[in-house]
Design a protein around this motif. Structure first.
Motif, PDB file in Angstrom:
ATOM      1  N   VAL A 192       0.856  -1.189   0.000  1.00 34.06           N
ATOM      2  CA  VAL A 192       0.000   0.000   0.000  1.00 34.06           C
ATOM      3  C   VAL A 192       0.888   1.235   0.000  1.00 34.06           C
ATOM      4  O   VAL A 192       1.568   1.532   0.986  1.00 34.06           O
ATOM      5  CB  VAL A 192      -0.945   0.001   1.225  1.00 34.06           C
ATOM      6  CG1 VAL A 192      -1.854   1.221   1.198  1.00 34.06           C
ATOM      7  CG2 VAL A 192      -1.763  -1.286   1.266  1.00 34.06           C
ATOM      8  N   ASN A 193       0.892   1.950  -1.118  1.00 37.95           N
ATOM      9  CA  ASN A 193       1.768   3.111  -1.275  1.00 37.95           C
ATOM     10  C   ASN A 193       1.349   4.295  -0.416  1.00 37.95           C
ATOM     11  O   ASN A 193       2.150   5.202  -0.197  1.00 37.95           O
ATOM     12  CB  ASN A 193       1.827   3.537  -2.743  1.00 37.95           C
ATOM     13  CG  ASN A 193       2.468   2.471  -3.591  1.00 37.95           C
ATOM     14  OD1 ASN A 193       3.541   1.978  -3.267  1.00 37.95           O
ATOM     15  ND2 ASN A 193       1.807   2.094  -4.651  1.00 37.95           N
ATOM     16  N   ASN A 194       0.127   4.298   0.079  1.00 37.86           N
ATOM     17  CA  ASN A 194      -0.337   5.401   0.910  1.00 37.86           C
ATOM     18  C   ASN A 194       0.298   5.376   2.297  1.00 37.86           C
ATOM     19  O   ASN A 194       0.264   6.369   3.009  1.00 37.86           O
ATOM     20  CB  ASN A 194      -1.858   5.371   1.047  1.00 37.86           C
ATOM     21  CG  ASN A 194      -2.547   5.409  -0.293  1.00 37.86           C
ATOM     22  OD1 ASN A 194      -2.457   4.439  -1.044  1.00 37.86           O
ATOM     23  ND2 ASN A 194      -3.209   6.491  -0.605  1.00 37.86           N
ATOM     24  N   LYS A 254       5.643  -6.780   7.412  1.00 39.40           N
ATOM     25  CA  LYS A 254       4.837  -7.952   7.070  1.00 39.40           C
ATOM     26  C   LYS A 254       3.349  -7.766   7.379  1.00 39.40           C
ATOM     27  O   LYS A 254       2.503  -8.294   6.662  1.00 39.40           O
ATOM     28  CB  LYS A 254       5.392  -9.213   7.725  1.00 39.40           C
ATOM     29  CG  LYS A 254       5.362  -9.226   9.217  1.00 39.40           C
ATOM     30  CD  LYS A 254       5.983 -10.489   9.766  1.00 39.40           C
ATOM     31  CE  LYS A 254       6.001 -10.441  11.277  1.00 39.40           C
ATOM     32  NZ  LYS A 254       6.638 -11.606  11.851  1.00 39.40           N
ATOM     33  N   GLU A 255       3.029  -7.013   8.403  1.00 39.94           N
ATOM     34  CA  GLU A 255       1.607  -6.819   8.730  1.00 39.94           C
ATOM     35  C   GLU A 255       0.894  -5.883   7.744  1.00 39.94           C
ATOM     36  O   GLU A 255      -0.327  -5.808   7.736  1.00 39.94           O
ATOM     37  CB  GLU A 255       1.436  -6.311  10.171  1.00 39.94           C
ATOM     38  CG  GLU A 255       2.081  -4.970  10.448  1.00 39.94           C
ATOM     39  CD  GLU A 255       3.505  -5.082  10.988  1.00 39.94           C
ATOM     40  OE1 GLU A 255       3.960  -4.090  11.571  1.00 39.94           O
ATOM     41  OE2 GLU A 255       4.152  -6.133  10.825  1.00 39.94           O
ATOM     42  N   ASN A 256       1.664  -5.192   6.905  1.00 37.10           N
ATOM     43  CA  ASN A 256       1.066  -4.261   5.941  1.00 37.10           C
ATOM     44  C   ASN A 256       1.144  -4.744   4.490  1.00 37.10           C
ATOM     45  O   ASN A 256       0.662  -4.070   3.595  1.00 37.10           O
ATOM     46  CB  ASN A 256       1.740  -2.893   6.054  1.00 37.10           C
ATOM     47  CG  ASN A 256       1.471  -2.251   7.390  1.00 37.10           C
ATOM     48  OD1 ASN A 256       0.417  -2.436   7.979  1.00 37.10           O
ATOM     49  ND2 ASN A 256       2.442  -1.509   7.897  1.00 37.10           N
ATOM     50  N   VAL A 257       1.759  -5.880   4.267  1.00 41.41           N
ATOM     51  CA  VAL A 257       1.861  -6.438   2.917  1.00 41.41           C
ATOM     52  C   VAL A 257       0.721  -7.428   2.722  1.00 41.41           C
ATOM     53  O   VAL A 257       0.443  -8.255   3.590  1.00 41.41           O
ATOM     54  CB  VAL A 257       3.230  -7.123   2.714  1.00 41.41           C
ATOM     55  CG1 VAL A 257       3.284  -7.863   1.388  1.00 41.41           C
ATOM     56  CG2 VAL A 257       4.345  -6.090   2.793  1.00 41.41           C
ATOM     57  N   VAL A 258       0.041  -7.334   1.589  1.00 43.46           N
ATOM     58  CA  VAL A 258      -1.090  -8.208   1.291  1.00 43.46           C
ATOM     59  C   VAL A 258      -0.594  -9.348   0.408  1.00 43.46           C
ATOM     60  O   VAL A 258      -0.249  -9.142  -0.753  1.00 43.46           O
ATOM     61  CB  VAL A 258      -2.217  -7.432   0.567  1.00 43.46           C
ATOM     62  CG1 VAL A 258      -3.390  -8.356   0.268  1.00 43.46           C
ATOM     63  CG2 VAL A 258      -2.647  -6.224   1.377  1.00 43.46           C
TER      64      VAL A 258
END
Length: 182
Positions: free
Chosen positions: A26-28, A37-41
């Motif tokens: 998420v580039n935002n 790792k908790e922000n990568v889908v």
């Protein structure tokens, strides 16, 4: 805004076997939080003897593109601040892979093809010994740049082709095949 990433790796030592991870970032988010790792889908894992070709990658991209189209229109997602849901929109900003994975993912032929450039219509010839492409002796001023519209049109022609032989001819002629990202 999302970045689509596809990265191939060898999970086993001494064995020819490749896995391809498909994931979104998420580039935002701030750069220092974006790749935690908790922000990568994590989207999917492709496996096989070698890196997948566009037609194989498309099987993994199809459900992702379906969901991305829904997100582009907007999806209500519950949050702590808004349990009834807040409207979220998303779109792919860019595809970030190594060159061969990016070209396969986006439906372009690889550097060893006669049409190795996805930006123009330059056709390269084979070396006299028949090994590899001759990427020299070209006249830059003769190149005609491709447009997004032309690339998509050529990809659609490839998709509608009635045989594998016709697809191979179109791919060689235009340097494009169908990708679910189209």
């Amino acid at each position: 805004m999302l970045t689509l990433n596809i990265n191939w790796f060898q999970p086993f030592d001494g064995v020819t076997y490749s896995c391809g991870a498909i994931y979104l970032s998420v580039n935002n988010l701030l750069r220092e939080k974006r790749y935690k790792k908790e922000n990568v889908v994590f989207v999917g894992l492709m496996s096989g003897q070698s890196e997948a070709k566009t037609s194989q990658i498309n099987h993994y991209l199809c459900p992702l593109v379906t969901e991305l189209n829904q997100l582009y229109s907007g999806v209500a997602i519950p949050t702590n601040e808004c349990p009834s849901g807040t409207l979220v929109h998303a779109a792919i900003l860019l595809v970030a892979c190594d060159i061969s994975a990016a070209r396969n993912t986006c439906g372009f032929t690889l550097h060893a093809s006669t049409n190795a450039c996805h930006i123009c219509n330059c056709q390269f010839s084979h070396h006299l010994d028949g090994k590899g492409m001759a990427h020299s002796s070209f006249i830059f001023s003769d190149w005609i740049f491709n447009t997004d519209k032309k690339n998509k049109s050529n990809a659609e022609r490839w998709r509608q082709a009635g045989s594998n032989a016709e697809r191979a001819r179109l791919e060689k002629e235009n340097g494009v095949c169908w990708s679910e990202l189209h």
